[in-house]
Design a protein around this motif. Sequence first.
Motif, PDB file in Angstrom:
ATOM      1  N   ILE A 242     -10.283  36.175   0.975  1.00  0.00           N
ATOM      2  CA  ILE A 242      -8.845  36.384   0.935  1.00  0.00           C
ATOM      3  C   ILE A 242      -8.540  37.856   0.671  1.00  0.00           C
ATOM      4  O   ILE A 242      -7.602  38.428   1.215  1.00  0.00           O
ATOM      5  CB  ILE A 242      -8.160  35.461  -0.100  1.00  0.00           C
ATOM      6  CG1 ILE A 242      -6.673  35.426   0.180  1.00  0.00           C
ATOM      7  CG2 ILE A 242      -8.439  35.896  -1.516  1.00  0.00           C
ATOM      8  CD1 ILE A 242      -5.961  34.320  -0.522  1.00  0.00           C
TER       9      ILE A 242
ATOM     10  N   TYR B   8      -3.065  29.870   0.605  1.00  0.00           N
ATOM     11  CA  TYR B   8      -4.502  29.635   0.509  1.00  0.00           C
ATOM     12  C   TYR B   8      -4.997  29.155  -0.852  1.00  0.00           C
ATOM     13  O   TYR B   8      -6.170  29.269  -1.144  1.00  0.00           O
ATOM     14  CB  TYR B   8      -5.273  30.890   0.936  1.00  0.00           C
ATOM     15  CG  TYR B   8      -4.999  31.258   2.372  1.00  0.00           C
ATOM     16  CD1 TYR B   8      -5.370  30.391   3.396  1.00  0.00           C
ATOM     17  CD2 TYR B   8      -4.350  32.435   2.701  1.00  0.00           C
ATOM     18  CE1 TYR B   8      -5.103  30.707   4.717  1.00  0.00           C
ATOM     19  CE2 TYR B   8      -4.085  32.756   4.027  1.00  0.00           C
ATOM     20  CZ  TYR B   8      -4.467  31.885   5.021  1.00  0.00           C
ATOM     21  OH  TYR B   8      -4.203  32.177   6.325  1.00  0.00           O
ATOM     22  N   SER B   9      -4.073  28.662  -1.701  1.00  0.00           N
ATOM     23  CA  SER B   9      -4.582  28.185  -2.980  1.00  0.00           C
ATOM     24  C   SER B   9      -4.629  26.662  -3.003  1.00  0.00           C
ATOM     25  O   SER B   9      -5.056  26.057  -3.969  1.00  0.00           O
ATOM     26  CB  SER B   9      -3.729  28.728  -4.126  1.00  0.00           C
ATOM     27  OG  SER B   9      -2.405  28.353  -3.941  1.00  0.00           O
TER      28      SER B   9
ATOM     29  N   LEU C 202       0.178  35.002   0.236  1.00  0.00           N
ATOM     30  CA  LEU C 202      -1.223  34.610   0.385  1.00  0.00           C
ATOM     31  C   LEU C 202      -1.598  33.494  -0.578  1.00  0.00           C
ATOM     32  O   LEU C 202      -2.280  32.535  -0.212  1.00  0.00           O
ATOM     33  CB  LEU C 202      -2.125  35.825   0.173  1.00  0.00           C
ATOM     34  CG  LEU C 202      -2.103  36.817   1.337  1.00  0.00           C
ATOM     35  CD1 LEU C 202      -2.639  38.166   0.908  1.00  0.00           C
ATOM     36  CD2 LEU C 202      -2.921  36.273   2.498  1.00  0.00           C
TER      37      LEU C 202
ATOM     38  N   LEU D  73      -5.028  37.941  -6.613  1.00  0.00           N
ATOM     39  CA  LEU D  73      -5.719  37.029  -5.701  1.00  0.00           C
ATOM     40  C   LEU D  73      -7.073  36.561  -6.214  1.00  0.00           C
ATOM     41  O   LEU D  73      -7.432  35.402  -6.061  1.00  0.00           O
ATOM     42  CB  LEU D  73      -5.889  37.674  -4.324  1.00  0.00           C
ATOM     43  CG  LEU D  73      -4.614  37.933  -3.528  1.00  0.00           C
ATOM     44  CD1 LEU D  73      -4.931  38.665  -2.245  1.00  0.00           C
ATOM     45  CD2 LEU D  73      -3.913  36.625  -3.222  1.00  0.00           C
TER      46      LEU D  73
ATOM     47  N   LEU E 163      -8.810  29.656  -0.271  1.00  0.00           N
ATOM     48  CA  LEU E 163      -9.481  30.963  -0.237  1.00  0.00           C
ATOM     49  C   LEU E 163      -9.261  31.765  -1.509  1.00  0.00           C
ATOM     50  O   LEU E 163      -9.952  32.742  -1.744  1.00  0.00           O
ATOM     51  CB  LEU E 163      -8.970  31.782   0.952  1.00  0.00           C
ATOM     52  CG  LEU E 163      -9.435  31.373   2.361  1.00  0.00           C
ATOM     53  CD1 LEU E 163      -8.805  32.308   3.387  1.00  0.00           C
ATOM     54  CD2 LEU E 163     -10.942  31.453   2.484  1.00  0.00           C
ATOM     55  N   THR E 164      -8.256  31.383  -2.323  1.00  0.00           N
ATOM     56  CA  THR E 164      -7.983  32.189  -3.505  1.00  0.00           C
ATOM     57  C   THR E 164      -9.201  32.183  -4.411  1.00  0.00           C
ATOM     58  O   THR E 164      -9.849  31.158  -4.590  1.00  0.00           O
ATOM     59  CB  THR E 164      -6.774  31.679  -4.310  1.00  0.00           C
ATOM     60  OG1 THR E 164      -6.628  30.304  -4.018  1.00  0.00           O
ATOM     61  CG2 THR E 164      -5.521  32.412  -3.954  1.00  0.00           C
TER      62      THR E 164
ATOM     63  N   PHE F  11      -3.319  36.354   7.901  1.00  0.00           N
ATOM     64  CA  PHE F  11      -3.087  37.043   6.637  1.00  0.00           C
ATOM     65  C   PHE F  11      -1.773  37.799   6.543  1.00  0.00           C
ATOM     66  O   PHE F  11      -1.446  38.345   5.504  1.00  0.00           O
ATOM     67  CB  PHE F  11      -4.255  37.978   6.338  1.00  0.00           C
ATOM     68  CG  PHE F  11      -5.523  37.228   6.059  1.00  0.00           C
ATOM     69  CD1 PHE F  11      -5.706  36.574   4.853  1.00  0.00           C
ATOM     70  CD2 PHE F  11      -6.523  37.157   7.022  1.00  0.00           C
ATOM     71  CE1 PHE F  11      -6.855  35.867   4.603  1.00  0.00           C
ATOM     72  CE2 PHE F  11      -7.693  36.448   6.773  1.00  0.00           C
ATOM     73  CZ  PHE F  11      -7.856  35.793   5.556  1.00  0.00           C
TER      74      PHE F  11
END
Lengths: 268, 282
Positions: free
Chosen positions: A133, A120-121, A116, A210, A127-128, B23
């Motif tokens: 997230i 997402y970073s 993740l 996260l 989103l992190t 996800f």
Amino acid sequence: MRKKSIHYLVVVIVGLYLLVPLVATFLFSISNTWANTILPSDFTFSWYQQLFSDQRFIEAMGRTLGICILTLVVSMISMVMTIFVITLYMPKLERFIQALVMLPYAIPGVVAAVGLIKMYSSKPIVLTGTVWILIGAYFVLILPYMYQGIRNSLRTLDVKRLIEAAEILGASKWNAFVYVVVPNIIPGILVASLLSFSIMFGEFVLANILVGGHFETIQIYLMKRLKENGHLSSAVVITYFMIVLISSLVMLKLGSRLQRHERGEKAS
Amino acid sequence: MKQKTLLFSLVAMLPFAVLVIAFEIVPLIGMLIDSFSKDEGGGYGLQQYITALTNPYYSKGMLNSLLISLYSSLIGIGIALVASYSITQMPKKIQSMMITFSNMTSNFSGVPLAFAYIILLGTSGIFTLLSKDFGWDILSAFDLYSWSGLVAVYVYFQIPLAILLLYPTYAGIQKSWRESAALLGASSWQFWRYIGLPVIFPSVVGTFSILFANAMGAYATAYALVGGSYNLVPIRIGALVSGDVVSQPHLGSALAMILGLMMIGAMWINERMMRRVRRDLR
């Protein structure tokens, strides 16, 4: 007879072994000072008072509850619809969905977090550090439990026939689903949700890696408090455990009622 | 009509599909690709895996994780084998009470459990102080924040889980088998050696693989107890990706892939074993 007593002894010892850390934490949370004595010298509820008037604790609790409820709602709606469609129209997809859904069971939190973070970073989607997230990660985390629970309760119904019957009586497929099928599987959904709730409530790894400092859940709050004040931390642990305990008791009650319900149906 | 059904099905599955892809699948694929990336300049290769498996620091972490999982699973399963058998010998009421209790305590892990053990056995823990008072030396040699402490805490969360998994197995050993064995002149030891243990053996292996995976993946307990200082695979992975020190995401991905594969291997063994049990019982 002597043999029996050995078994009693074993059960008592193991029971005590499992109980001691809990009892000690509880005693610690209601003691004023506790050093060098077998039992604490004076008792107080001030730690709980302090805890429940701590804005940070209330907020952490609210965040955790909020995220749990949001994830559960999203999971419930999307899972029920998917499982319904699969059982009714696309039974061939079942094995594939099952593999997808059981995968998180084999993947530990750290591993999931790595993927993740990787995705997402950085751009395009960052989103992190946000709640989203965590909700996505928790959705995946509880997949196996939600799937099993909903699937099992759908299996006890003859969904196809129920829908057909409702359609003959003039209901649309959608109405038949919402008013006939869903009420019948609600106990199963509830049990699965409660189990998922306790899992998310005690989750630390994903939250820590996260969203860490940006979003303090109850477990992160506990972790930060750990070194500062032992009595206060033990009050958090006991509060946390009480909530998990209540939800598992409700789960047990619902589960046994569900079983009785099924048995009753089979008998009739 | 047929087309309408298909459309309805697709729309109904859309939220699930989007969430799972976003996800679960995409991150896993991303991690897989990342684990094969080289450090600088790009390109692909096995460099990260080679580092993960040969760098003494990481292989030590791997070894530590394997050992702690092995020890805690062995001790946990040993205690649970005896305990769950004793539970089956109890009256029904106590049996269901103990199972409920095991279920409850199996939730007791991670940060809260680490904290409970700090209260009990930490530097100023209850038992630590007590044993000092009584002048015992047993506990003064024990350090919660070291190897033996970690094993002790891991064992705690293994036992209730193992009891829950093993308890149903004993139901597979029927009373009549014991009676017939006794009639044919078998001793209690012979019964267990030739009938009892072979019957429960696949379940024991399956349970062991679950416990092992459970310990291999555990992060919160160790993190709460010793922070990032103890060299275990999950802790190392966490540090590599969240950048406590210098973040090396590619290496983190490779370590995570290795850990994930071990986990899937353990689950696979468990499934194979459970299948065998079911066939045996039939």
